[in-house]
Scaffold this motif. Structure first.
Motif, PDB file in Angstrom:
ATOM      1  N   VAL A 123       1.982  29.236 100.885  1.00 23.50           N
ATOM      2  CA  VAL A 123       3.360  29.658 101.116  1.00 23.50           C
ATOM      3  C   VAL A 123       3.472  30.431 102.424  1.00 23.50           C
ATOM      4  O   VAL A 123       4.340  30.165 103.268  1.00 23.50           O
ATOM      5  CB  VAL A 123       3.867  30.504  99.929  1.00 23.50           C
ATOM      6  N   ILE A 124       2.583  31.414 102.594  1.00 22.49           N
ATOM      7  CA  ILE A 124       2.648  32.237 103.803  1.00 22.49           C
ATOM      8  C   ILE A 124       2.397  31.408 105.058  1.00 22.49           C
ATOM      9  O   ILE A 124       3.100  31.546 106.066  1.00 22.49           O
ATOM     10  CB  ILE A 124       1.630  33.395 103.709  1.00 22.49           C
ATOM     11  N   LEU A 154       5.172  30.938 107.887  1.00 25.38           N
ATOM     12  CA  LEU A 154       4.898  31.425 109.232  1.00 25.38           C
ATOM     13  C   LEU A 154       4.937  30.287 110.247  1.00 25.38           C
ATOM     14  O   LEU A 154       5.457  30.451 111.365  1.00 25.38           O
ATOM     15  CB  LEU A 154       3.534  32.119 109.275  1.00 25.38           C
ATOM     16  N   THR A 155       4.375  29.152 109.856  1.00 24.12           N
ATOM     17  CA  THR A 155       4.373  28.009 110.769  1.00 24.12           C
ATOM     18  C   THR A 155       5.788  27.562 111.096  1.00 24.12           C
ATOM     19  O   THR A 155       6.144  27.338 112.266  1.00 24.12           O
ATOM     20  CB  THR A 155       3.583  26.842 110.155  1.00 24.12           C
ATOM     21  N   VAL A 156       6.601  27.427 110.021  1.00 24.38           N
ATOM     22  CA  VAL A 156       7.985  27.002 110.232  1.00 24.38           C
ATOM     23  C   VAL A 156       8.748  28.046 111.043  1.00 24.38           C
ATOM     24  O   VAL A 156       9.493  27.718 111.969  1.00 24.38           O
ATOM     25  CB  VAL A 156       8.670  26.739 108.880  1.00 24.38           C
ATOM     26  N   GLY A 191      19.046  27.044 110.571  1.00 24.60           N
ATOM     27  CA  GLY A 191      18.023  26.019 110.367  1.00 24.60           C
ATOM     28  C   GLY A 191      16.668  26.622 110.033  1.00 24.60           C
ATOM     29  O   GLY A 191      15.917  26.085 109.214  1.00 24.60           O
ATOM     30  N   THR A 192      16.369  27.773 110.652  1.00 23.45           N
ATOM     31  CA  THR A 192      15.105  28.447 110.355  1.00 23.45           C
ATOM     32  C   THR A 192      15.066  28.929 108.912  1.00 23.45           C
ATOM     33  O   THR A 192      14.050  28.760 108.203  1.00 23.45           O
ATOM     34  CB  THR A 192      14.912  29.638 111.311  1.00 23.45           C
ATOM     35  N   LEU A 217      12.624  25.456 102.420  1.00 22.70           N
ATOM     36  CA  LEU A 217      12.005  24.156 102.175  1.00 22.70           C
ATOM     37  C   LEU A 217      10.486  24.255 102.191  1.00 22.70           C
ATOM     38  O   LEU A 217       9.790  23.629 101.377  1.00 22.70           O
ATOM     39  CB  LEU A 217      12.486  23.157 103.232  1.00 22.70           C
ATOM     40  N   SER A 218       9.940  25.057 103.120  1.00 23.98           N
ATOM     41  CA  SER A 218       8.481  25.204 103.185  1.00 23.98           C
ATOM     42  C   SER A 218       7.934  25.877 101.932  1.00 23.98           C
ATOM     43  O   SER A 218       6.836  25.544 101.465  1.00 23.98           O
ATOM     44  CB  SER A 218       8.097  26.008 104.429  1.00 23.98           C
TER      45      SER A 218
END
Length: 481
Positions: A13-14, A18-20, A174-175, A181-182
């Motif tokens: 999850v993290i 973080l990536t997104v 969007g973020t 979603l992530s």
């Protein structure tokens, strides 16, 4: 396992969030920056084009009159831009909007200097009397090489800033959506990873207890599925190894019993003969015969010990070959001559067929003789009232030697094991034909050491064929053997 699952879930999850987050932030900043540059550049080019059109309309007017001002108002309304006209002293002579700048005000001297040189100017300017920064272009006012002053077209940057702000707000939403979603994807992936891992853990624990019957039932085509398939293959291999281990243990047990028998027989015979000699029970004329028997029994034991030592050295890479070009025909003739008498006693013939101009092999002469001795000796041992055919010819860069007999043959099951040390395929045969089970194991190691290969074909009661390939001198030089 629950702790592991939670840890995997948390990390996924993290990492996804973080990536997104970082990705969208970087993309948003880059997009907003590039968009701003693009808008500014487009607006600047548009203002330049409009300024040149204004100059075309007023380049013949040298006096600022009402018609001149009407043209400025017309272009102001058409282009939605503010237009100022200043003379060569930098004083504003006319404007398209009266409320912005008073006529008679001056522009910066550096701008006037550049206009006099015929240069265009593009910048964000702050003029006295204006409350906000403007995107402005300045071009010379005049015709041909004659300059009357300068034309200023400017538009507020407020609209562009609002566009950039709206774009950044869109990226922010969007973020946030990407983060949500992530989190959902990470939760799904966590379950799809942790559940197969639980099954793998349970099966691994069962395997660790020695039960090789369990298998992992995972149908996925991803890396976890590949891992499960690999573990299943490993378990199958362990099960096979365990079975082979038990089989080899039986072979070793049989070997020890066989060696004990082979040693006990000559030792018992020698003990009896020596006791008879010591007690003077043997006639002087018979003593040489007894000495010969004792000597032969000692040689038999020496051969057994030598075979065992050779095999141990070969398997430990303690034997180094002394290679040189070897004449195959000459060596075969010598070995065949050695076994002809033994074969004739069993009413068995030996035929030798060698191709003309057969190239030499690159081998250790004594070890090559040892290979041939073992193979031909086996052929003679297990062939009665038959024929042994030996052929030698060139096969590409190898020398191919085929030793075929019409003896009792080897079963298909035993053919897989004849190369293993201690294995004897002649169980149940007469003691006269029994061996130590080391000969073919030594042959295989020696052939491998010579960078050759050997194969066997056999059928019970129809005979056995050994095919041996050894590198020629040319091939050995080519491959630096």
């Amino acid at each position: 396992m629950l702790g592991i699952n939670k840890s995997i879930f948390r990390r996924l999850v993290i990492s996804y969030m973080l990536t997104v987050l970082l990705g969208l932030c970087v993309v948003g900043l880059v997009i907003s920056f590039l968009t701003k540059i693009y808008i500014m550049d487009s607006k600047q080019k548009e203002l330049l084009r409009e300024a040149k059109r204004v100059n075309l309309a007023i380049q013949n007017a040298t006096v600022v009159d009402d018609r001149f001002k009407e043209l400025l108002v017309f272009f102001d309304q058409s282009y939605d831009t503010r237009i100022w006209i200043f003379d060569l002293q930098g004083k504003i002579a006319a404007t398209s909007a009266k409320d912005e700048v008073y006529v008679g005000k001056s522009v910066d001297a550096s701008i006037v200097d550049k206009v006099k040189k015929g240069e265009n100017i593009i910048s964000n300017m702050q003029f006295a009397g204006l409350k906000e920064s403007m995107l402005s272009v300045v071009i010379p006012w005049g015709k041909d090489n004659q300059v009357y002053g300068g034309i200023v077209l400017h538009a507020p940057v407020t609209g562009m800033n609002e566009t950039i702000t709206n774009l950044r707000e869109t990226i922010l939403w969007g973020t946030l959506f990407g983060l949500l979603l992530s989190a959902i994807i990470a939760s799904y992936l966590s379950r799809s990873i942790s559940q197969p891992l639980q099954q793998i853990e349970r099966v691994a624990a069962t395997i660790g207890m020695g039960d090789y019957r369990k298998r992992i039932r995972i149908r996925s085509k991803d890396e976890i599925g590949d891992l499960a398939a690999t573990i299943n293959q490993m378990v199958a291999k362990l099960e096979q190894i365990d079975g082979e281990k038990k089989k080899l243990e039986q072979i070793r047990h049989d070997f020890l019993a066989n060696v004990s028998h082979e040693l006990r027989t000559p030792l018992t015979a020698m003990q009896g003969f020596l006791e008879a000699l010591q007690d003077g029970l043997i006639d002087e004329t018979a003593k040489p015969r007894y000495y010969d028997i004792i000597y032969n029994e000692i040689m038999l034991m020496n051969r057994l010990v030598d075979d065992m030592m050779d095999l141990i050295k070969l398997e430990n890479n303690d034997i180094s070959l002394s290679r040189a070009p070897v004449d195959v025909e000459k060596v075969l003739q010598q070995v065949v001559f050695k076994f002809e008498s033994e074969a004739s006693e069993k009413n068995t013939g030996i035929e030798l067929h060698i191709s003309d101009n057969l190239p030499k092999i690159y081998a250790d002469l004594s070890r090559f003789e040892q290979i041939l001795n073992n193979l031909i000796k086996n052929a003679v041992k297990f062939t009665e009232n038959g024929l042994i055919s030996i052929q030698a010819d060139e096969d590409e860069q190898y020398i191919h030697i085929r030793i075929a007999d019409s003896g009792i043959g080897i079963s298909s099951d035993d053919q897989e094991m004849i190369w293993e040390r201690f294995f004897k395929a002649d169980r149940g045969r007469s003691r006269k034909s029994m061996g130590t089970g080391l000969g073919l194991a030594i042959v295989r190691e020696l052939v491998s050491l010579h960078h050759g290969k050997i194969e066997v074909q056999s059928e019970l009661e129809k005979g056995t064929t050994f095919d041996l390939w050894l590198p020629s001198v040319e091939m050995a030089k080519k491959n630096n053997y």
